[in-house]
Design an enzyme around this catalytic site. Sequence first.
Site, PDB file in Angstrom:
ATOM      1  N   PRO A 291      33.737  35.939  47.138  1.00 52.99           N
ATOM      2  CA  PRO A 291      34.586  36.203  46.172  1.00 52.99           C
ATOM      3  C   PRO A 291      34.947  35.006  45.287  1.00 52.99           C
ATOM      4  O   PRO A 291      35.494  33.897  45.678  1.00 52.99           O
ATOM      5  CB  PRO A 291      36.129  36.639  46.825  1.00 52.99           C
ATOM      6  CG  PRO A 291      35.589  36.998  48.090  1.00 52.99           C
ATOM      7  CD  PRO A 291      34.312  36.216  48.583  1.00 52.99           C
TER       8      PRO A 291
ATOM      9  N   HIS B  76      18.597  36.191  39.906  1.00 49.47           N
ATOM     10  CA  HIS B  76      20.138  35.981  40.393  1.00 49.47           C
ATOM     11  C   HIS B  76      20.194  36.889  41.740  1.00 49.47           C
ATOM     12  O   HIS B  76      20.292  36.125  42.680  1.00 49.47           O
ATOM     13  CB  HIS B  76      21.240  36.306  39.576  1.00 49.47           C
ATOM     14  CG  HIS B  76      22.609  36.397  39.911  1.00 49.47           C
ATOM     15  ND1 HIS B  76      23.260  35.105  40.248  1.00 49.47           N
ATOM     16  CD2 HIS B  76      23.411  37.356  40.472  1.00 49.47           C
ATOM     17  CE1 HIS B  76      24.312  35.563  40.896  1.00 49.47           C
ATOM     18  NE2 HIS B  76      24.472  36.681  41.093  1.00 49.47           N
TER      19      HIS B  76
ATOM     20  N   GLU C  82      50.121  31.778  41.284  1.00 48.99           N
ATOM     21  CA  GLU C  82      50.068  32.326  42.555  1.00 48.99           C
ATOM     22  C   GLU C  82      48.516  32.439  43.393  1.00 48.99           C
ATOM     23  O   GLU C  82      48.706  32.205  44.466  1.00 48.99           O
ATOM     24  CB  GLU C  82      50.560  33.878  42.571  1.00 48.99           C
ATOM     25  CG  GLU C  82      52.056  33.971  42.257  1.00 48.99           C
ATOM     26  CD  GLU C  82      52.130  33.847  40.753  1.00 48.99           C
ATOM     27  OE1 GLU C  82      51.218  33.745  39.949  1.00 48.99           O
ATOM     28  OE2 GLU C  82      53.323  33.801  39.851  1.00 48.99           O
TER      29      GLU C  82
ATOM     30  N   HIS D 120      59.547  43.899  38.208  1.00 50.16           N
ATOM     31  CA  HIS D 120      59.548  42.965  39.206  1.00 50.16           C
ATOM     32  C   HIS D 120      59.952  43.543  40.556  1.00 50.16           C
ATOM     33  O   HIS D 120      60.364  42.794  41.517  1.00 50.16           O
ATOM     34  CB  HIS D 120      60.861  41.800  38.822  1.00 50.16           C
ATOM     35  CG  HIS D 120      60.121  40.752  38.008  1.00 50.16           C
ATOM     36  ND1 HIS D 120      59.684  41.339  36.614  1.00 50.16           N
ATOM     37  CD2 HIS D 120      60.401  39.554  38.045  1.00 50.16           C
ATOM     38  CE1 HIS D 120      59.303  40.029  36.146  1.00 50.16           C
ATOM     39  NE2 HIS D 120      59.851  39.069  36.804  1.00 50.16           N
TER      40      HIS D 120
END
Lengths: 688, 688
Positions: A130, A276, A432, A493
């Site tokens: 990832p 690739h 984060e 939130h």
Amino acid sequence: MPTNIDTLCINTIRTLSMDAVQKANSGHPGTAMALAPVAYTLWRDVLNYDPANPLWPNRDRFVLSIGHASMLLYSLIYLAGIRDVRPGGVSNDRPALTLEDIEQFRQLDSLTPGHPEYHHTAGVETTTGPLGQGCGNSVGMAIAEKWLAERYNRPGFTLFDHHVYTLCGDGDNMEGVSSEAASIAGHLKLGNLTWIYDSNHISIEGSTRIAFTESVHKRFEAYGWHVLELKDANDTGDMRRLLAEAKAETSRPTLIIVHSIIGWGAPHLAGTAEAHGSPLGVEEVRETKKFYGWPEDRNFYVPEGVPEHFQAGIATRGAAASRAWDELFRAYRAKYPDEAAQLDHIFAGTLPEGWDSDIPVFDADAKGVASRASSGKVLNEIAKNYPWMIGGSADLSPSTKTHLTFDGAGDFQPPQWGGTYGGRNLHFGVREHAMGSISNGLALYGIRAYCSGFLIFSDYMKPPIRLSSLMKLPVTYIFTHDSIGVGEDGPTHQPIEQLAQLRATPGVTVLRPADANEVAEAWRTLVQIRDRPSVLALSRQNLPTICRKTYAPATGLAKGAYVLADAQGRPDVILMATGSEVGLIVKAAEKLKADGIKVRLVSMPSWDLFEAQPKAYRDSVLPPDVTARVAVEQAAQLGWDRYTGLVGETIVMHGFGASAPAGQLEVKFGFTVDAVVAAARRQAGKPA
Amino acid sequence: MPTNIDTLCINTIRTLSMDAVQKANSGHPGTAMALAPVAYTLWRDVLNYDPANPLWPNRDRFVLSIGHASMLLYSLIYLAGIRDVRPGGVSNDRPALTLEDIEQFRQLDSLTPGHPEYHHTAGVETTTGPLGQGCGNSVGMAIAEKWLAERYNRPGFTLFDHHVYTLCGDGDNMEGVSSEAASIAGHLKLGNLTWIYDSNHISIEGSTRIAFTESVHKRFEAYGWHVLELKDANDTGDMRRLLAEAKAETSRPTLIIVHSIIGWGAPHLAGTAEAHGSPLGVEEVRETKKFYGWPEDRNFYVPEGVPEHFQAGIATRGAAASRAWDELFRAYRAKYPDEAAQLDHIFAGTLPEGWDSDIPVFDADAKGVASRASSGKVLNEIAKNYPWMIGGSADLSPSTKTHLTFDGAGDFQPPQWGGTYGGRNLHFGVREHAMGSISNGLALYGIRAYCSGFLIFSDYMKPPIRLSSLMKLPVTYIFTHDSIGVGEDGPTHQPIEQLAQLRATPGVTVLRPADANEVAEAWRTLVQIRDRPSVLALSRQNLPTICRKTYAPATGLAKGAYVLADAQGRPDVILMATGSEVGLIVKAAEKLKADGIKVRLVSMPSWDLFEAQPKAYRDSVLPPDVTARVAVEQAAQLGWDRYTGLVGETIVMHGFGASAPAGQLEVKFGFTVDAVVAAARRQAGKPA
């Protein structure tokens, strides 16, 4: 064939990569072909790494953030002769990878999976694939190195002075997580970190000119990095010089921009997107080998002398260094036995004695305390006795209550900002995603890392949470403000689906404690879990501290779910809840009991711990023959049917929250004693 | 009190914000206080916006990416006298916000929630709060403006020439998503975009010097932006000059760095983190008002002449401009009726006639086709007839099959890169997070946006998916490579929990079609859904095209789940599956049928569509009295118990995948005909 042994080594890496991808009929050959000279130079001539001791703590770290180029790494591991590592330590019996393993590239249960996997293949320092994650991990590793050096080095005892190298690509550098990681690395002045950026101007959709035309060079300078350029990926001499410059610059991280041609040497596919992510094709492989001066019909061919020459660099250098280090550590142990013992724990991933000796017990209290606040207390009491537990927040520590406040905790900051690298409070900034990725890097060093934010913003960092689990890293994710209890901040939130998504993620222990004593038990439980990440879901608002004389002890948390209170005989209905809603079912039960309805109360702080119990225990908590059940949770319903069955009821969130004082939201969304009582009565067959 | 009317206006914004936060005892006063002069200058003197017609298509857009400073926006909406908008259009009866609404800040069901919510409060162009999202949205808006201008402007008919303004902060600029968005905006040379960056050097944990010391100025220059600095946020004259410079620079986006003091004017809290996210306190409010020369005891005070002066700027300018535009559009309609009719659809969010006229029907085919491939065909056939359906991929379109290939589709690229802004294929680069956020911005303009990537990388873009739903935007997320069917790329690339997390997200329609005809029906269904996002989960591998003469028609997909084949009489067992696993239960059923076991087959492509059906339909598909059930899906179990109940079985993934050819993984993880048959027999009470 070329006679230059360096060229032979480089072309061995290239051809092994091409052959493995071709045989698997799947994989990414082009980058390995382009970067073989760069990686060869780094590994053979620079990397301080002992293949005979891949666990040597002061080894340089190599991170392949471009995980799809896994064959590059496997080729290096093979040529370096890295020994295998299995539970128990380094194996003398076998190398990490044999040529046969490489021939099994991407095959079932082989040691050479499609992307490099930590714990699976010795020599792989972190699981990558990832994009951007390896970059973030490497910043965590560089932080760990700085921290260990500051905490444990002593005059004459430089136990830690290694370097972290990361190979990244255009994809990594387009991903936001790497931008975040680069910004914080620049701020922290991590002079022990070098990213080698493969700039090949090719991405899957074609030339990077369709989407990526910024100046990466200037961007990294803006972050405070030292930026160098290698004009030709094939120029190993220049690469050696740049690596020396990178190492010499100790006050800033270095980016080396490598100008390369993907699939270098392939007559038709070099420099194209086709090189690739697909095998080159048999004919193109043959022609490429011809170009390299390679025997065209030999596959997985390793010329004589190649591994020997490779190892004459890395293994000779590494063995001397690791032996010297062992000597140094022996002397260190004699002089600093306590510090050495701590390092033993860090290297082994074990816990210090007495880590849990100050975990508080909380008195019953109807007003109670927010679980984020009780967690802050418990965290401090544990961390105080757990010297290598470090962490921080994405700019929310005053809200998540994760700041370590005891004497000597300190902030992790570079001397240039007036701080010290020995501090235990990390400031990640509003980043984060990088925070999670950096925490994985810390955990890879045996540091007990935690990080924190609002539960809603776990959405920003899902990829590293998943990788914590895939890598079996005991990172602790502290997520507060875990429901509509957030109140006025409103639906943007207020988490709804976040508990479900974390519960659905394999190998993540999710804990949502009901009160301060469950918080204490949650910490006691999760610290002992050393092979997977934990998520603590904590409230913003106060939660009553349940009287444990009347109700069952909070130690039941360790089993994931437990009977908090029971009726005499077979219950008419089971009420179950987690976290802040346990207080609600307790109140409802009082009312139901007064009305003569027999209620069993079940606190379910952790579904995964509960699922890990024997069936007998699970059935003792939720007897299959009692199907009258009500579950209450301020979150999405998904998953609750497992416990309520086809006939039970759930009181959950069916949409997004809203902005208002929390108490009013509870009414608006039906989290009231009356609603629970009504549902329980319906289930019990005794409607009011 | 100051007599300067501009100062009065600015201080009105400041004091309304302070008072609202104080009264709510919750909120973020400091940024509104600091940026009042900047926002005032932009709105009163520059923004091309008609408060009487907040839906005017060529209005400048204002995005408050720092959504926590919502009171700043509410004050502006109130002072500008923006009219309310409800379903059906602009209201002449009432303004968007009254002073009473502002007094109800953050209260239940008020028009002034904690963070600005699109659709909830007129004048709010996008829902913000999760940091960085507004930045990404604004790039999407700027792309939309460029696209509309290129496609619909005609000589003498400049229908679209507006500007997009974004107010962002330190938090936004630390988030990776804004880095991604800024990089692509620079690449695309979006000269119609200006970000105003509030650099106040304060974040929640304290000074930004603890985590954010990069040069944002140089970083944006590296992205190819035009960067300006406003030395003093209070200098409205200088701000006007900079905004003019920003507008004059049409070949690059502009960043205006505003140096401000958070909580400006508060004697004790200005310039501190305390002024960020908490009420100032009654006494500090009083002293601040004193500093402003304000009546200290008056709350929610709007001096005479303030709204009038504010509106004399924005409303006078905006009314003239929007009236002129209406004239222009009338003339345009006469000359270009087809284009005008398309624009009507875009503004209303309605579908063009004939959009579905070329959706193909696929013949039964045992070998079949990957659902990503059939989806690519269907997408092209729809998009061809749906001129404002545009989208792209995060550098994966050759894999996700989302490239539009028909004549005239073209690529969206700036003229400077030799392209045109009228292209319909977007190239997002490896920037999933920004891709989602940009897609939301496109959808806010009525453009039918889709974007694509691998399902595993939905993890990188969860925040914008959630916001699509919260804003009721019909963005289509095309996620391919949806299971261990990915094969050799291994566990880092094989989604497990992603379906559960998307299903758990409120308001998201998740569709996992079983074959090419279900793909066609999935597209037919999702295009007609105009008030929420859809996720298409598609296979990498071939899926047999089911014979619809033998099995039920794929139109059943519209109901979420349907009986694909049935037994005579009451079934012994129900087999259910989604996507690629439907082919497996079909095969198992053939075997079971041959053995005399009565099987009902249920295809369940969309749980949420199924849950939206009446109970009678749901019970007709899954009769409550048939509890012998087996569900098969190559994904996490979470959620399946809703359909299998306490006694049914699931054949699902219990951990991460592995790297190997897909067929071998199916065996390894138990997705075989034999396993399904065995489970079905157990459930039917007829074990082999």
